[in-house]
Design a protein around this motif. Structure first.
Motif, short mmCIF file in Angstrom:
data_model
loop_
_atom_site.label_atom_id
_atom_site.label_comp_id
_atom_site.label_asym_id
_atom_site.label_seq_id
_atom_site.Cartn_x
_atom_site.Cartn_y
_atom_site.Cartn_z
N TYR A 1 6.15 12.84 21.09
CA TYR A 1 6.43 12.88 19.61
C TYR A 1 7.98 13.10 19.15
O TYR A 1 8.67 13.79 19.85
N PHE A 2 8.29 12.52 17.92
CA PHE A 2 9.65 12.41 17.54
C PHE A 2 9.87 13.60 16.63
O PHE A 2 8.87 14.05 15.71
N HIS A 3 10.99 14.19 16.99
CA HIS A 3 11.14 15.33 15.86
C HIS A 3 12.82 15.01 15.20
O HIS A 3 13.78 14.87 16.06
N PRO A 4 12.74 15.18 13.88
CA PRO A 4 14.27 14.73 13.44
C PRO A 4 15.09 15.86 13.43
O PRO A 4 14.72 16.97 13.53
N GLU A 5 16.28 15.48 13.68
CA GLU A 5 17.53 16.30 13.83
C GLU A 5 18.73 15.69 13.48
O GLU A 5 19.14 14.82 14.36
N PRO A 6 19.20 15.80 12.37
CA PRO A 6 18.94 16.61 11.37
C PRO A 6 17.68 16.20 10.54
O PRO A 6 17.28 15.04 10.78
N VAL A 7 17.23 16.95 9.55
CA VAL A 7 16.09 16.56 9.01
C VAL A 7 16.70 15.67 7.69
O VAL A 7 16.59 16.33 6.58
N LYS A 8 16.96 14.72 8.05
CA LYS A 8 17.53 13.92 7.10
C LYS A 8 17.59 12.33 7.12
O LYS A 8 17.62 11.94 8.52
N ILE A 9 17.51 11.60 6.23
CA ILE A 9 17.40 9.74 6.27
C ILE A 9 18.80 9.61 6.32
O ILE A 9 19.51 9.95 5.30
N GLN A 10 19.16 8.82 7.35
CA GLN A 10 20.55 8.17 7.38
C GLN A 10 20.48 6.83 6.60
O GLN A 10 19.50 6.02 6.67
N THR B 1 10.39 5.84 -0.15
CA THR B 1 10.85 6.10 -1.40
C THR B 1 11.02 7.63 -1.90
O THR B 1 10.90 8.11 -3.03
N SER B 2 11.25 8.36 -0.68
CA SER B 2 11.51 10.03 -0.81
C SER B 2 12.27 10.30 0.44
O SER B 2 12.61 9.56 1.17
N ASP B 3 12.87 11.57 0.43
CA ASP B 3 13.31 12.03 1.42
C ASP B 3 12.33 12.63 2.47
O ASP B 3 11.27 12.64 2.26
N ILE B 4 12.84 13.14 3.61
CA ILE B 4 11.95 13.82 4.55
C ILE B 4 11.25 15.01 3.82
O ILE B 4 11.85 15.91 3.39
N ARG B 5 9.80 15.02 3.86
CA ARG B 5 9.12 16.33 3.47
C ARG B 5 8.28 16.92 4.53
O ARG B 5 8.32 16.54 5.51
N ILE C 1 0.67 -1.21 -0.02
CA ILE C 1 -0.23 0.08 0.06
C ILE C 1 0.96 1.25 -0.10
O ILE C 1 1.73 1.50 0.96
N PRO C 2 0.77 2.02 -1.05
CA PRO C 2 1.72 3.29 -1.13
C PRO C 2 0.99 4.59 -0.32
O PRO C 2 -0.37 4.55 -0.07
N GLY C 3 1.78 5.50 0.25
CA GLY C 3 1.29 6.45 1.02
C GLY C 3 2.19 7.31 1.77
O GLY C 3 3.40 7.37 1.39
N TYR C 4 2.09 7.84 3.18
CA TYR C 4 2.78 8.74 3.75
C TYR C 4 3.00 8.31 4.87
O TYR C 4 1.92 8.01 5.88
N LEU C 5 4.04 8.23 5.70
CA LEU C 5 4.34 8.11 7.23
C LEU C 5 4.56 9.35 7.96
O LEU C 5 5.70 10.04 7.57
N GLU C 6 4.15 9.76 8.76
CA GLU C 6 4.17 10.75 9.54
C GLU C 6 5.23 10.52 10.80
O GLU C 6 5.18 9.48 11.38
#
Length: 286
Positions: free
Chosen positions: A277-286, A226-230, A183-188
């Motif tokens: 709640y989780f907050h990315p820092e840096p806003v980047k996928i490793q 399938t994408s970077d953080i948006r 199932i395609p979609g978006y992960l918050e």
């Protein structure tokens, strides 16, 4: 005498062309009326939604069928959102519509599914841990159907029904059909909530596009980006981290920096606030 004859000829020709033009306009108007899509019969649609029934269900999914009085005209969309006892949307249950394209039928299926492979939030603050030994257990008391045309909401209909998701006492599959394995979609990212692309709700804050994957056994256990953080979120006025660590995207597992384990890629470094709640820092996928 000749002058009068000429005048009458002009009058006759004028009336003749007027009648021809009027007939042409009527013909064109008639053609437009015939090709225009029929309006939605809201009364009949309302009755059809009240009769929506399950045709498949299991521990982590529910499939509802609506027998539409007519096929929805181009530009119209029908959505379904599960609600709790307070008529609030259940975040962890996503849904999307599916047209089975049955000949001679106007059926529309709605797939509801639970994606929660790990804890719902960070280990420091599992929801209702003291009162609910199974934090993946959800109860829905209503389903809200929403008919839209473009950006305009045409109708909303709330239907009373009782559904459970994530209960260990329910088999993975009780009856089919079930949603597709992929199932395609978006992960918050804030609480690892996945919304299908056909969900009425849209992602907020930081999110990653991708797909969840199962194996046709009624459970979805992995997310593949399938994408970077948006997206974006406002900078907090007061930054009070309760823990720092990382979120593993594939299965939603979280770890603190002090733990003696290495992160499994793909993962995101960040911190958790007082609400979990989780907050990315840096806003980047490793």
């Amino acid at each position: 005498m000749k002058t009068k004859t000429i005048v009458w000829l002009f009058v006759v020709f004028g009336i003749f062309f007027f009648l021809i033009s009027a007939a042409g306009c009527r013909a064109n108007t008639g053609a437009k009326v015939q090709t225009a899509p029929p309006p939605v019969d809201l009364d009949q649609l309302n009755k059809a939604l009240e009769k929506a029934g399950e045709i498949g269900y299991g521990r982590n999914f529910l499939t509802l069928m609506v027998d539409l009085p007519q096929r929805l005209p181009v530009g119209y969309e029908l959505f379904a959102v599960p609600l709790d006892r307070d008529r609030m949307p259940i975040r962890k249950i996503s849904s999307f519509a599916y047209d089975p394209e049955l000949k001679g039928k106007n059926h529309l299926w709605f797939y509801f599914f639970l994606f929660s492979p790990g804890r719902l939030r960070h280990e420091l603050r599992p929801p209702n841990a003291a009162n609910d030994p199974n934090p993946n257990h959800y109860i829905g008391d209503y389903v809200k159907f929403i008919l839209v045309k473009g950006e305009e909401t045409i109708m909303e209909k709330v239907v009373r029904r009782y559904d459970e998701w994530g209960s260990d006492t329910t088999p993975l599959i009780v009856d089919v059909p079930l949603p597709p394995a992929e199932i395609p979609g978006y992960l918050e990212l804030k609480d690892y909530t996945f919304f299908a692309k056909g969900d009425y709700r849209k992602p907020e804050g930081y999110y990653v596009e991708g797909k969840i994957q199962g194996n046709n056994n009624g459970a979805w256990l992995y997310f593949y980006p399938t994408s970077d953080i948006r997206g974006q979120e406002p900078e907090p006025e007061v930054k009070l981290p309760t823990a720092k660590g990382w979120l593993e995207l594939t299965n939603g597992r979280t770890h603190q920096m002090m733990e003696g384990v290495a992160p499994a890629k793909p993962y995101i470094n960040g911190w958790w606030d007082g609400k979990g709640y989780f907050h990315p820092e840096p806003v980047k996928i490793q």
